[in-house]
Design a protein around this motif. Sequence first.
Motif, PDB file in Angstrom:
ATOM      1  N   MET A 233      16.400  22.717  -6.200  1.00  0.00           N
ATOM      2  CA  MET A 233      15.997  22.556  -4.925  1.00  0.00           C
ATOM      3  C   MET A 233      15.287  20.382  -5.612  1.00  0.00           C
ATOM      4  O   MET A 233      15.622  20.365  -6.107  1.00  0.00           O
ATOM      5  CB  MET A 233      14.190  22.764  -5.221  1.00  0.00           C
ATOM      6  N   PHE A 234      16.019  19.716  -4.770  1.00  0.00           N
ATOM      7  CA  PHE A 234      14.932  17.904  -4.267  1.00  0.00           C
ATOM      8  C   PHE A 234      13.737  18.244  -5.065  1.00  0.00           C
ATOM      9  O   PHE A 234      12.785  19.259  -5.055  1.00  0.00           O
ATOM     10  CB  PHE A 234      15.252  17.547  -3.118  1.00  0.00           C
ATOM     11  N   GLY A 235      13.560  17.093  -5.833  1.00  0.00           N
ATOM     12  CA  GLY A 235      12.454  16.758  -6.425  1.00  0.00           C
ATOM     13  C   GLY A 235      12.085  16.825  -6.053  1.00  0.00           C
ATOM     14  O   GLY A 235      10.353  17.439  -6.838  1.00  0.00           O
ATOM     15  N   ARG A 236      11.330  16.628  -4.416  1.00  0.00           N
ATOM     16  CA  ARG A 236       9.856  16.354  -4.149  1.00  0.00           C
ATOM     17  C   ARG A 236      10.459  16.284  -2.239  1.00  0.00           C
ATOM     18  O   ARG A 236      11.495  15.492  -2.237  1.00  0.00           O
ATOM     19  CB  ARG A 236       9.216  15.067  -4.856  1.00  0.00           C
ATOM     20  N   ILE A 237       9.370  15.968  -1.730  1.00  0.00           N
ATOM     21  CA  ILE A 237       9.263  15.211  -0.677  1.00  0.00           C
ATOM     22  C   ILE A 237       7.924  15.148   0.162  1.00  0.00           C
ATOM     23  O   ILE A 237       6.498  15.258   0.355  1.00  0.00           O
ATOM     24  CB  ILE A 237      10.040  17.537   0.624  1.00  0.00           C
ATOM     25  N   ILE A 238       8.406  14.323   1.211  1.00  0.00           N
ATOM     26  CA  ILE A 238       6.911  13.444   1.938  1.00  0.00           C
ATOM     27  C   ILE A 238       7.403  13.439   2.933  1.00  0.00           C
ATOM     28  O   ILE A 238       8.330  13.831   3.682  1.00  0.00           O
ATOM     29  CB  ILE A 238       7.417  11.826   1.572  1.00  0.00           C
ATOM     30  N   VAL A 306       4.445  18.347  -2.290  1.00  0.00           N
ATOM     31  CA  VAL A 306       4.614  17.439  -1.243  1.00  0.00           C
ATOM     32  C   VAL A 306       3.473  17.323  -0.485  1.00  0.00           C
ATOM     33  O   VAL A 306       2.551  17.276  -1.399  1.00  0.00           O
ATOM     34  CB  VAL A 306       4.374  19.037  -0.492  1.00  0.00           C
ATOM     35  N   GLN A 307       3.548  15.655  -0.507  1.00  0.00           N
ATOM     36  CA  GLN A 307       2.938  15.299  -0.241  1.00  0.00           C
ATOM     37  C   GLN A 307       2.842  14.983   2.198  1.00  0.00           C
ATOM     38  O   GLN A 307       4.176  14.449   2.169  1.00  0.00           O
ATOM     39  CB  GLN A 307       3.171  13.299  -0.248  1.00  0.00           C
ATOM     40  N   ILE A 308       1.742  14.666   1.945  1.00  0.00           N
ATOM     41  CA  ILE A 308       1.872  14.821   3.636  1.00  0.00           C
ATOM     42  C   ILE A 308       1.143  13.780   4.223  1.00  0.00           C
ATOM     43  O   ILE A 308       0.142  13.152   4.165  1.00  0.00           O
ATOM     44  CB  ILE A 308       1.067  15.773   4.760  1.00  0.00           C
ATOM     45  N   HIS A 309       1.263  13.015   4.979  1.00  0.00           N
ATOM     46  CA  HIS A 309       0.214  11.768   5.478  1.00  0.00           C
ATOM     47  C   HIS A 309       0.497  12.574   6.914  1.00  0.00           C
ATOM     48  O   HIS A 309       1.039  12.693   8.226  1.00  0.00           O
ATOM     49  CB  HIS A 309       1.258  10.479   6.072  1.00  0.00           C
ATOM     50  N   VAL A 310      -1.084  12.578   7.570  1.00  0.00           N
ATOM     51  CA  VAL A 310      -1.782  11.829   9.365  1.00  0.00           C
ATOM     52  C   VAL A 310      -2.422  11.786   9.938  1.00  0.00           C
ATOM     53  O   VAL A 310      -3.618  10.974   8.827  1.00  0.00           O
ATOM     54  CB  VAL A 310      -1.186  13.744   8.904  1.00  0.00           C
ATOM     55  N   GLN A 337       1.083  24.284  -8.146  1.00  0.00           N
ATOM     56  CA  GLN A 337       2.332  23.313  -6.977  1.00  0.00           C
ATOM     57  C   GLN A 337       1.228  22.764  -6.172  1.00  0.00           C
ATOM     58  O   GLN A 337       0.590  22.916  -4.956  1.00  0.00           O
ATOM     59  CB  GLN A 337       2.657  24.915  -6.032  1.00  0.00           C
ATOM     60  N   PRO A 338       1.786  21.142  -5.967  1.00  0.00           N
ATOM     61  CA  PRO A 338       1.021  19.956  -5.887  1.00  0.00           C
ATOM     62  C   PRO A 338       1.193  19.925  -4.055  1.00  0.00           C
ATOM     63  O   PRO A 338       2.423  19.812  -3.770  1.00  0.00           O
ATOM     64  CB  PRO A 338       2.070  18.810  -6.978  1.00  0.00           C
ATOM     65  N   SER A 364       2.169   2.945  -0.361  1.00  0.00           N
ATOM     66  CA  SER A 364       1.675   2.507  -2.214  1.00  0.00           C
ATOM     67  C   SER A 364       1.417   4.527  -2.410  1.00  0.00           C
ATOM     68  O   SER A 364       2.187   4.736  -3.331  1.00  0.00           O
ATOM     69  CB  SER A 364       1.093   1.535  -1.976  1.00  0.00           C
ATOM     70  N   SER A 365       1.274   4.614  -1.178  1.00  0.00           N
ATOM     71  CA  SER A 365       0.751   6.259  -2.279  1.00  0.00           C
ATOM     72  C   SER A 365       2.106   6.859  -2.204  1.00  0.00           C
ATOM     73  O   SER A 365       2.110   7.724  -2.907  1.00  0.00           O
ATOM     74  CB  SER A 365      -0.134   6.569  -1.353  1.00  0.00           C
ATOM     75  N   MET A 366       3.158   6.450  -1.241  1.00  0.00           N
ATOM     76  CA  MET A 366       4.606   7.249  -1.468  1.00  0.00           C
ATOM     77  C   MET A 366       4.909   6.944  -3.108  1.00  0.00           C
ATOM     78  O   MET A 366       5.986   7.405  -3.136  1.00  0.00           O
ATOM     79  CB  MET A 366       5.877   7.081  -0.402  1.00  0.00           C
ATOM     80  N   ARG A 367       5.141   5.416  -3.291  1.00  0.00           N
ATOM     81  CA  ARG A 367       5.373   5.222  -4.974  1.00  0.00           C
ATOM     82  C   ARG A 367       4.676   5.274  -5.901  1.00  0.00           C
ATOM     83  O   ARG A 367       5.622   6.816  -6.775  1.00  0.00           O
ATOM     84  CB  ARG A 367       5.590   3.440  -4.989  1.00  0.00           C
ATOM     85  N   ARG A 368       3.849   6.063  -5.848  1.00  0.00           N
ATOM     86  CA  ARG A 368       2.297   6.681  -6.363  1.00  0.00           C
ATOM     87  C   ARG A 368       2.664   7.915  -6.948  1.00  0.00           C
ATOM     88  O   ARG A 368       3.655   8.797  -7.877  1.00  0.00           O
ATOM     89  CB  ARG A 368       1.416   6.608  -6.575  1.00  0.00           C
ATOM     90  N   PHE A 369       3.250   8.783  -5.486  1.00  0.00           N
ATOM     91  CA  PHE A 369       3.344  10.300  -5.991  1.00  0.00           C
ATOM     92  C   PHE A 369       5.108  10.471  -6.088  1.00  0.00           C
ATOM     93  O   PHE A 369       5.081  11.677  -7.194  1.00  0.00           O
ATOM     94  CB  PHE A 369       3.443  10.880  -4.158  1.00  0.00           C
ATOM     95  N   ILE A 370       6.152   9.690  -5.752  1.00  0.00           N
ATOM     96  CA  ILE A 370       7.193   9.848  -6.376  1.00  0.00           C
ATOM     97  C   ILE A 370       7.179   9.729  -8.031  1.00  0.00           C
ATOM     98  O   ILE A 370       7.609  10.244  -8.779  1.00  0.00           O
ATOM     99  CB  ILE A 370       8.277   8.820  -5.935  1.00  0.00           C
ATOM    100  N   ALA A 371       6.522   8.756  -8.683  1.00  0.00           N
ATOM    101  CA  ALA A 371       6.138   8.200  -9.894  1.00  0.00           C
ATOM    102  C   ALA A 371       5.724   9.206 -10.655  1.00  0.00           C
ATOM    103  O   ALA A 371       5.998   9.730 -11.958  1.00  0.00           O
ATOM    104  CB  ALA A 371       5.454   6.887 -10.370  1.00  0.00           C
ATOM    105  N   GLU A 372       5.151  10.395  -9.960  1.00  0.00           N
ATOM    106  CA  GLU A 372       4.231  11.147 -10.631  1.00  0.00           C
ATOM    107  C   GLU A 372       4.284  12.889 -11.218  1.00  0.00           C
ATOM    108  O   GLU A 372       4.423  13.497 -11.363  1.00  0.00           O
ATOM    109  CB  GLU A 372       2.721  11.700  -9.801  1.00  0.00           C
ATOM    110  N   ASN A 373       5.528  12.865  -9.648  1.00  0.00           N
ATOM    111  CA  ASN A 373       6.355  13.937  -9.601  1.00  0.00           C
ATOM    112  C   ASN A 373       7.620  13.613  -9.488  1.00  0.00           C
ATOM    113  O   ASN A 373       8.240  14.093  -8.901  1.00  0.00           O
ATOM    114  CB  ASN A 373       5.793  14.703  -7.698  1.00  0.00           C
TER     115      ASN A 373
END
Length: 373
Positions: A233-238, A306-310, A337-338, A364-373
């Motif tokens: 599985m890939f590391g994370r998904i945005i 998973v990080q979701i923007h909407v 399960q974040p 900015s939130s993407m960079r943080r999410f990637i760093a944290e996960n």
Amino acid sequence: MNSEIAKRIINLDVAILPGIGDEEPTDEEISILKQTTQNTILPAVKAGVVSSIHASKDPEIPLSFGTCRRYSYTVSPTQEPYTNIDDAAIKAKFNDVYESDLKSKSVGGSFPMIVACAATIDAADPLVVEPHATNENIILYVPGGGFTLSDMPLHKWVYLKVSHELHQRVFAPCYRVAPNYLFPHAPHDVYTAYLHLLHVGFKAKNITVIGTSATGNICMSVAQLLNIQNKPMFGRIILIAPFLDLTQSRDSWTRNENKCIIPHIPTDHPHSVPRMYFGPGDDMFQMLKHPLLSPLFADPRQFPPVQIHVGEDDVLADDAAEYAAQARARARACGPQPAELLTYPGKNHYTVLRGKTQLDKIYSSMRRFIAEN
């Protein structure tokens, strides 16, 4: 990327491309886009709008912004028939595409992908397909387009913008689209692209997948395929404004109908996007509830972080909110399960990726999410 470059892009007659410009969208721009979406694009897609997008519309990109190239790749030797899909009808569709590709010799190198690298990334050979280093982090960016548009020339600006903001190289697969290629061509193509990246040496944990709108759906389907087929599985998904429920049954479709650029077209209408993606048939309504078509019906435990923007005014707002709620409920019951949901007041499907202030928040939130996960 400065506003002058953004103006060049927005003024081109191929498309009004979100995700790049510093300017807030004007009322005139939104009005034009609504008319195009409701009166032009959907009918034109049936006639083959893809053929009207020519490379001649592709502006030259200065080396000061970055560089990108298209290449072709062969199918990974680890790719196999889809033997583990439980639904017989869905399994047959996937294997038909797989076998068709084998017979047409697509394995000889006809799968296209684009690699992009911003000028701000220091690399001796920025466009090499293999990893620069053992643990190089990369983005697998799957451009959205309502299941009916994929590799538009102007997308290279988006790839370079993402590469610059996240300081990683971007790999963008070119997938087959409806109505000429029905489900499951698109998820099969993206799945194939991901296995290719693993085959050339990238590590699954170092790959961030980004999907926008329709490709939010496709990327979540690919995650399910990886679990089903026992692949890493890939590391994370945005996900940005993801279309997670093709039944179009969430309340936000009616609540935000007059606030969003996406028209609410009944599912059985010939210009309905879910109908064009899956194809008409007596079983369409039932099949659209399958998790590989509508990931909102999938068990969220099988997905990576998973990080979701909407935007709150998006007709797809409830798709995102309901997935996040389900994931959080599962986390409370079965372990962490974040799932992070970021909503934006006053933003719809188009404006969620427009304006410098808005884009700064998202990246900015993407960079943080990637760093944290």
